[in-house]
Design an enzyme around this catalytic site. Structure first.
Site, PDB file in Angstrom:
ATOM      1  N   LYS A 130       0.956  -1.092   0.372  1.00  0.00           N
ATOM      2  CA  LYS A 130       0.036  -0.076  -0.229  1.00  0.00           C
ATOM      3  C   LYS A 130       1.100   0.883  -0.118  1.00  0.00           C
ATOM      4  O   LYS A 130       0.750   2.552   0.540  1.00  0.00           O
ATOM      5  CB  LYS A 130      -0.913   0.220   0.738  1.00  0.00           C
TER       6      LYS A 130
ATOM      7  N   ILE B 232       2.173   7.289   0.577  1.00  0.00           N
ATOM      8  CA  ILE B 232       1.069   5.833   0.842  1.00  0.00           C
ATOM      9  C   ILE B 232       0.483   6.103  -0.057  1.00  0.00           C
ATOM     10  O   ILE B 232       0.174   7.018  -0.786  1.00  0.00           O
ATOM     11  CB  ILE B 232       0.968   6.446   2.384  1.00  0.00           C
ATOM     12  N   CYS B 233      -0.427   5.253  -0.426  1.00  0.00           N
ATOM     13  CA  CYS B 233      -1.795   4.634  -1.096  1.00  0.00           C
ATOM     14  C   CYS B 233      -3.259   5.354  -1.015  1.00  0.00           C
ATOM     15  O   CYS B 233      -3.116   4.777   0.451  1.00  0.00           O
ATOM     16  CB  CYS B 233      -1.496   2.923  -1.680  1.00  0.00           C
ATOM     17  N   LEU B 234      -2.333   6.157  -1.212  1.00  0.00           N
ATOM     18  CA  LEU B 234      -4.581   7.039  -1.137  1.00  0.00           C
ATOM     19  C   LEU B 234      -5.792   7.215  -2.167  1.00  0.00           C
ATOM     20  O   LEU B 234      -6.186   7.801  -2.088  1.00  0.00           O
ATOM     21  CB  LEU B 234      -4.096   8.466  -0.147  1.00  0.00           C
TER      22      LEU B 234
END
Length: 172
Positions: free
Chosen positions: A111, A118-120
């Site tokens: 993620k 960071i994966c958002l």
């Protein structure tokens, strides 16, 4: 905000919304937007401290307010895990949310994108787009980074991908 837990909803409603739609290329309007960002961050930090939920420190790393650095932390099993936090304000801000980076976690979870971003995309970006330009840095931390830390740090610790700093120094 339907489906959100009451604590998140309460916190979010107390973070001041921003009104100036301006990005780094917008001169005096950007200066006004930065003032609003600081007010919102100060309110959010104060609220966290009063609720004994202090979990980050950030500041602008350049006079233009386009580069931000700091620390964030998460407590898991009564141990504090601290990480460097950094991000740049995109040229298309506030239409585009900042990409929050935790460089020391780069490559330790799926993620995350290259460089520790960071994966958002799935959960946060549509929310940001819907609330542009009212959301700012404090909202990105509250609705982006905080839930990401809460979801990922326990998994990273339990899988052995990250170790507490005291355990790391004791083993060396």
């Amino acid at each position: 905000m339907e489906g959100w837990d009451p604590n998140t909803k309460s916190t979010l409603t107390k973070i001041p919304l921003l009104t100036t739609k301006a990005g780094p290329r917008d001169g005096a309007a950007w200066t006004q937007r930065l003032k609003e960002e600081y007010k919102s961050l100060i309110a959010y930090t104060g609220m966290n401290k009063s609720n004994d939920n202090d979990w980050f420190r950030i500041s602008a790393a350049n006079p233009e307010g386009t580069r931000w650095t700091g620390k964030c932390w998460y407590v898991h099993n009564l141990l504090k895990y601290e990480f460097d936090l950094q991000f740049d304000i995109p040229v298309t801000y506030p239409a585009t949310a900042p990409e929050l980076e935790l460089p020391e976690l780069d490559g330790k979870t799926h993620k995350m994108y290259r460089g520790g971003k960071i994966c958002l995309t799935v959960h946060f970006k549509p929310l940001w787009a819907k609330n542009c330009p009212r959301f700012g840095i404090a909202h990105a931390l509250c609705l982006g980074l905080a839930p990401w830390l809460a979801a990922e740090v326990p998994i990273l610790v339990d899988s052995g991908m990250i170790k507490h700093k005291d355990a790391a120094t004791a083993s060396s």
